[in-house]
Write a protein that holds these residues in place. Structure first.
Motif, mmCIF file in Angstrom:
data_model
loop_
_atom_site.group_PDB
_atom_site.id
_atom_site.type_symbol
_atom_site.label_atom_id
_atom_site.label_comp_id
_atom_site.label_asym_id
_atom_site.label_seq_id
_atom_site.Cartn_x
_atom_site.Cartn_y
_atom_site.Cartn_z
ATOM 1 N N ARG A 162 32.133 -29.651 47.408
ATOM 2 C CA ARG A 162 32.500 -29.802 48.819
ATOM 3 C C ARG A 162 33.073 -31.188 49.083
ATOM 4 O O ARG A 162 34.033 -31.351 49.853
ATOM 5 C CB ARG A 162 31.276 -29.549 49.706
ATOM 6 C CG ARG A 162 30.745 -28.131 49.632
ATOM 7 C CD ARG A 162 29.859 -27.775 50.824
ATOM 8 N NE ARG A 162 28.698 -28.642 50.935
ATOM 9 C CZ ARG A 162 27.559 -28.450 50.295
ATOM 10 N NH1 ARG A 162 27.430 -27.434 49.461
ATOM 11 N NH2 ARG A 162 26.534 -29.265 50.468
ATOM 12 N N ASP A 180 39.642 -24.894 44.940
ATOM 13 C CA ASP A 180 40.441 -24.146 45.907
ATOM 14 C C ASP A 180 39.729 -24.153 47.261
ATOM 15 O O ASP A 180 38.580 -23.714 47.368
ATOM 16 C CB ASP A 180 40.616 -22.711 45.413
ATOM 17 C CG ASP A 180 41.509 -21.888 46.337
ATOM 18 O OD1 ASP A 180 41.973 -22.433 47.364
ATOM 19 O OD2 ASP A 180 41.716 -20.704 46.041
ATOM 20 N N PRO A 181 40.389 -24.653 48.338
ATOM 21 C CA PRO A 181 39.729 -24.671 49.649
ATOM 22 C C PRO A 181 39.267 -23.288 50.109
ATOM 23 O O PRO A 181 38.277 -23.176 50.838
ATOM 24 C CB PRO A 181 40.806 -25.238 50.577
ATOM 25 C CG PRO A 181 41.690 -26.052 49.678
ATOM 26 C CD PRO A 181 41.703 -25.307 48.375
ATOM 27 N N ALA A 182 39.984 -22.236 49.671
ATOM 28 C CA ALA A 182 39.610 -20.887 50.093
ATOM 29 C C ALA A 182 38.208 -20.520 49.617
ATOM 30 O O ALA A 182 37.525 -19.681 50.227
ATOM 31 C CB ALA A 182 40.621 -19.882 49.558
ATOM 32 N N ARG A 183 37.768 -21.144 48.545
ATOM 33 C CA ARG A 183 36.413 -20.906 48.035
ATOM 34 C C ARG A 183 35.365 -21.258 49.083
ATOM 35 O O ARG A 183 34.264 -20.695 49.095
ATOM 36 C CB ARG A 183 36.219 -21.728 46.765
ATOM 37 C CG ARG A 183 34.800 -21.787 46.236
ATOM 38 C CD ARG A 183 34.742 -22.695 45.021
ATOM 39 N NE ARG A 183 33.360 -23.037 44.669
ATOM 40 C CZ ARG A 183 33.039 -23.943 43.750
ATOM 41 N NH1 ARG A 183 33.989 -24.587 43.091
ATOM 42 N NH2 ARG A 183 31.770 -24.203 43.491
ATOM 43 N N GLY A 185 36.082 -21.093 52.445
ATOM 44 C CA GLY A 185 36.474 -20.490 53.706
ATOM 45 C C GLY A 185 37.550 -21.236 54.464
ATOM 46 O O GLY A 185 37.760 -20.980 55.652
ATOM 47 N N LEU A 186 38.232 -22.177 53.802
ATOM 48 C CA LEU A 186 39.313 -22.932 54.442
ATOM 49 C C LEU A 186 40.645 -22.373 53.958
ATOM 50 O O LEU A 186 40.962 -22.446 52.762
ATOM 51 C CB LEU A 186 39.201 -24.416 54.100
ATOM 52 C CG LEU A 186 37.882 -25.099 54.482
ATOM 53 C CD1 LEU A 186 37.888 -26.555 54.033
ATOM 54 C CD2 LEU A 186 37.620 -25.002 55.984
ATOM 55 N N HIS A 187 41.458 -21.815 54.882
ATOM 56 C CA HIS A 187 42.696 -21.141 54.511
ATOM 57 C C HIS A 187 43.894 -21.815 55.167
ATOM 58 O O HIS A 187 43.778 -22.390 56.257
ATOM 59 C CB HIS A 187 42.641 -19.672 54.917
ATOM 60 C CG HIS A 187 41.475 -18.940 54.316
ATOM 61 N ND1 HIS A 187 41.478 -18.467 53.028
ATOM 62 C CD2 HIS A 187 40.249 -18.636 54.846
ATOM 63 C CE1 HIS A 187 40.314 -17.880 52.768
ATOM 64 N NE2 HIS A 187 39.555 -17.970 53.849
ATOM 65 N N ALA A 188 45.037 -21.723 54.532
ATOM 66 C CA ALA A 188 46.247 -22.400 55.010
ATOM 67 C C ALA A 188 46.618 -21.987 56.426
ATOM 68 O O ALA A 188 47.145 -22.781 57.205
ATOM 69 C CB ALA A 188 47.401 -22.124 54.057
ATOM 70 N N GLY A 190 44.510 -21.067 58.778
ATOM 71 C CA GLY A 190 43.405 -21.272 59.714
ATOM 72 C C GLY A 190 43.511 -22.575 60.488
ATOM 73 O O GLY A 190 44.330 -23.453 60.175
ATOM 74 N N TYR A 192 41.007 -25.698 62.181
ATOM 75 C CA TYR A 192 39.663 -26.232 62.010
ATOM 76 C C TYR A 192 39.508 -27.539 62.785
ATOM 77 O O TYR A 192 40.438 -28.341 62.867
ATOM 78 C CB TYR A 192 39.369 -26.474 60.522
ATOM 79 C CG TYR A 192 39.625 -25.247 59.686
ATOM 80 C CD1 TYR A 192 38.648 -24.262 59.559
ATOM 81 C CD2 TYR A 192 40.848 -25.046 59.065
ATOM 82 C CE1 TYR A 192 38.882 -23.116 58.810
ATOM 83 C CE2 TYR A 192 41.101 -23.910 58.327
ATOM 84 C CZ TYR A 192 40.117 -22.940 58.210
ATOM 85 O OH TYR A 192 40.356 -21.802 57.478
ATOM 86 N N LEU A 252 45.438 -27.071 58.442
ATOM 87 C CA LEU A 252 45.090 -27.947 57.327
ATOM 88 C C LEU A 252 46.176 -28.985 57.047
ATOM 89 O O LEU A 252 45.881 -30.066 56.546
ATOM 90 C CB LEU A 252 44.839 -27.107 56.068
ATOM 91 C CG LEU A 252 43.580 -26.227 56.083
ATOM 92 C CD1 LEU A 252 43.425 -25.509 54.741
ATOM 93 C CD2 LEU A 252 42.334 -27.050 56.389
#
Length: 388
Positions: A162, A180-183, A185-188, A190, A192, A252
């Protein structure tokens, strides 16, 4: 007739060396010198070192001087605590080593300067410096070993990952690659909320980390500060003595700029702010817009303070009372009653101080919006750094 006992007295040069060590151990400014050297070696560190950093440096110096003047094994408990704490705060090992080396080097420089001034022979100083450096090497080893042990624990619960993903997203890739940020729950596509906190104690950071991440996202220490990207902010806000700054939700691609804005707001309203203005708890960056915008222009703040408050003497305690009273007056809508209540003063005392400030500086009784901004900024920045 019995002979008197032979008393072995230290040679004058040994007396001088002992006196030098005692002088260094008693010098309260030495800690500040070393803390500044450590901070300069770590560009990502907060501009104002935390009390925890200063406490650790003071304890390490005290242990070093004690080890120098007595036989036996040196004490490294504080060194181990310091190393483990840097791991928990997400400080990279390279930065940790740079700080330790810088602090060690500064101590050696100061010892050489003081030794020369005391007239200690070069060969005596050389032996003393070798002893001091050997202690420094042992200390560094203990710090790094404790750091690595703590990092191993972090990897086991994925906290290390993290930290890596936040360094990549918030520092614009300067922290190196990461998972990978998607791991997490952070997606391109999205959006935040970016957040940063000025918490420094590892236990306080752990508590805030759980509270801020309870609605998803990633929260972890980044370069000594708690940071995060979360899809939703916690409600109610966590109770904390730290300042937590948040932004509205952003993509992001805008996260590095949002994080930089959070850091500016932290400096403006947190540890770098005057005592009466420091905030605690969770605050949106929009609510700190004034402090944040003004903090971005330190030179202009100094010029404004010198221009409007040139009639005040930074060495006069009463003038400090006048400035703090006027600042509170502007903060409370130019209301005497509210200012007096906030400062626990009689309204007549507030009125007298404002009148004296008007005589010294020309402060008007009623101010326009722009005049209020100028005077508030000047008072908040007084005395300017150039007078120190």
């Amino acid at each position: 007739m019995p002979q008197p006992p032979v008393v072995h007295r230290p040679q004058p040069r040994e007396d001088a060396l002992t006196a030098l060590v005692q002088e260094l151990a008693a010098d309260t400014h030495l800690v500040d010198e070393v803390v500044r050297a450590v901070g300069a070696a770590f560009p990502e560190a907060p501009r104002r070192p935390s009390p925890e950093i200063r406490h650790a440096v003071a304890a390490l110096l005290a242990a070093g001087f004690a080890a120098f003047t007595r036989e036996g094994e040196p004490e490294f408990t504080e060194a181990c605590r310091f190393g483990a704490g840097r791991a928990a705060l997400g400080v990279p090992v390279a930065a940790l080593l740079s700080g330790v080396h810088a602090g060690r080097g500064r101590i050696l420089e100061i010892a050489i300067e003081r030794g020369r001034a005391a007239g200690i022979p070069a060969e005596v100083m050389m032996q003393a410096l070798l002893r001091l450096d050997r202690y420094g090497i042992l200390l560094e080893r203990q710090v790094v070993e404790a750091y690595r042990a703590a990092r191993r624990d972090l990897r086991r619960n994925h906290r290390d990952a993290r930290i890596a993903v936040l360094r990549m997203l918030l520092l614009g890739g300067r922290g190196g690659g990461g998972p990978d940020p998607a791991r997490f729950g952070l997606h391109a596509g999205g959006r935040y909320h970016c957040l940063a906190a000025d918490a420094a104690d590892p236990a306080q950071i752990r508590s805030l980390e759980g509270a801020l991440a309870r609605r998803g996202g990633v929260v972890a220490p980044v370069a000594g500060r708690l940071a995060g990207l979360v899809p939703r902010l916690p409600s109610p806000a966590p109770a904390t003595a730290a300042l937590v700054v948040t932004t509205p939700a952003v993509g992001l691609d805008r996260a590095p700029a949002a994080y930089a804005l959070c850091l500016t707001a932290l400096r403006a309203a947190g540890g770098d702010a005057p005592a009466g203005i420091r905030r605690t708890g969770m605050h949106g960056v929009a609510g700190l817009a004034g402090e944040t915008a003004l903090a971005a222009q330190p030179m202009l703040a100094g010029f404004l303070s010198e221009s409007l408050l040139g009639g005040l003497d930074p060495g006069d305690e009463f003038h400090h009372e006048l400035a703090s009273t006027a600042l509170a007056y502007l903060d409370h809508g130019q209301r005497l009653d509210r200012t007096a209540e906030a400062l626990h003063l009689h309204p007549n005392t507030v009125r007298y101080r404002l009148r004296r400030l008007q005589e010294l500086t020309g402060l008007a009784e009623r101010l326009t919006v722009l005049e209020t901004v100028r005077w508030w900024w000047a008072l908040r920045s007084w005395p300017p750094s150039s007078v120190h």
